[in-house]
Design an enzyme around this catalytic site. Structure first.
Site, short mmCIF file in Angstrom:
data_model
loop_
_atom_site.label_atom_id
_atom_site.label_comp_id
_atom_site.label_asym_id
_atom_site.label_seq_id
_atom_site.Cartn_x
_atom_site.Cartn_y
_atom_site.Cartn_z
N THR A 65 16.00 38.04 4.61
CA THR A 65 14.53 38.28 5.16
C THR A 65 14.82 39.11 5.61
OG1 THR A 65 14.02 36.04 4.47
CG2 THR A 65 12.63 36.27 5.47
N HIS A 69 17.66 28.73 5.47
CA HIS A 69 16.88 27.92 4.49
C HIS A 69 15.25 27.50 4.68
CE1 HIS A 69 17.47 23.99 2.21
NE2 HIS A 69 17.51 25.19 1.38
N GLY A 70 14.61 28.28 3.19
CA GLY A 70 13.04 27.93 3.53
C GLY A 70 12.59 25.69 3.24
N1 ASP Z 1 13.58 32.06 4.21
C1 ASP Z 1 13.71 32.58 3.57
C2 ASP Z 1 13.65 31.41 2.42
O1 ASP Z 1 13.76 30.65 1.94
C3 ASP Z 1 15.10 33.37 2.71
C4 ASP Z 1 15.58 34.25 4.29
O2 ASP Z 1 15.09 33.90 5.74
O3 ASP Z 1 16.74 34.76 3.80
O4 ASP Z 1 13.06 32.01 1.43
#
Ligand code: ASP
Length: 309
Positions: free
Chosen positions: A169, A222-223
């Protein structure tokens, strides 16, 4: 000189093969974002410009390079927020958009809403004249190969959401010369996610938050864990209680690990231009420009400095 532009390219176990590309990408985005900050003078313009650059670099999981969902399709999430007014714009589950951060900015500036999702967001993009591209244009060989591997081993959702296996991300935070702060975050999410899954990224207070009274944060990791602890707003809460950006980032990341066994990373600025880039995953590519110096890192505790003059 409090103006600062800080970017990240995702907190996870970045493999060596992607390390150089990730560092080069965040350095480019930080430099060009800072040029925008100097030219337009606006923190919002700067974070949008920096995230657009990261969305265009296929090594990152945002725009071009996004990971694939369980159907092998691309669904994108993004947020942008203006700390001066608390105006925020977000999109979730959008398809065929190269730069979702710009669509999020249109939601912020041209609608009465904070978030548009799915087909509604895509219809709005069309009305705004934001170009829609074929899915294949956003998909890299790496993303396709990774998706095939997940399909082959048919791993459970729990295994997929292993704290180390989330993705790159991207995000940016900035403080401009007037002390205005802004944040932006953009993602393709997690490989093999359920169709329609929305992560933390577009959710105000989780994937990002900006408030001129405190500072700005963009989160990654981890979203589902980030959502549960409202990670970005939690960092700012600790700053309101008197902690520095660095202390607040570490306290919030420890809390997420203790309470929900989640890992991730944050980039943080306060209105004085103090900043921090912290993560609890193996690696996070980040870069920062302040006072004509560029700082960057990838591994825990790392901070390289280059002069831009
Ligand atoms: N936070 C993002 C999600 O869970 C993934 C990431 O940050 O790499 O969609």
């Amino acid at each position: 000189m409090r103006a600062v532009l800080l970017v990240h390219g995702g907190a996870w176990a970045i493999p060596d093969i992607l390390a150089d590309g990730s560092i080069d990408g965040v350095k480019k985005a930080a430099k060009e974002g800072f040029i925008k900050l100097e030219k337009s003078g606006s923190a919002v313009d700067a974070v949008e410009a920096a995230v657009r650059i990261l969305e265009d670099i296929p090594v990152f999981d945002a725009g071009h390079g996004a990971v694939l969902n369980a159907d092998g399709d691309v669904e994108l999430d993004a947020i942008i927020m203006n700390g001066k007014t608390l105006a925020a714009g977000a999109v979730s589950c959008v398809k065929n958009i190269s730069n979702p951060v710009t669509l999020a900015r249109s939601v912020m500036e041209k609608t009465d809403h904070v978030m548009l999702t799915g087909t509604g967001a895509n219809k709005f993009a069309e009305k705004q004249g934001i170009p829609q591209v074929p899915t294949e244009e956003l998909v890299t060989q790496h993303a396709r190969a990774e998706w095939k591997m997940y399909q082959k081993y048919n791993e459970s959702v729990t295994n997929l959401f292993n704290t180390q296996m989330v993705h790159d991300t991207v995000g940016a935070v900035a403080v401009d010369y007037d002390g205005n702060v802004a944040c932006a975050t953009s993602t393709g999410g997690i490989t093999n996610k359920m169709v329609g899954r929305v992560g933390d990224t577009p959710v105000i207070g989780s994937g990002g938050y900006a408030d001129n009274n405190i500072g700005a944060v963009s989160a990654t990791g981890h979203g589902e864990s980030i959502l549960k602890v409202n990670l970005s707003r939690l960092v700012l809460f600790h700053m309101e209680q008197g902690k520095s950006p660095l202390e607040a980032a570490n306290t919030a990341l420890c809390y997420m690990e203790d309470r929900v066994t989640g890992r991730g990373g944050v980039i943080v600025v306060n209105t004085e231009g103090d900043w921090a880039a912290q993560f609890s995953t193996n690696r996070m590519a980040w870069a920062c420009v302040k006072s004509r110096n560029l700082f960057c890192g990838l591994n825990p505790g790392e901070c390289f400095k280059e002069s831009l003059i």
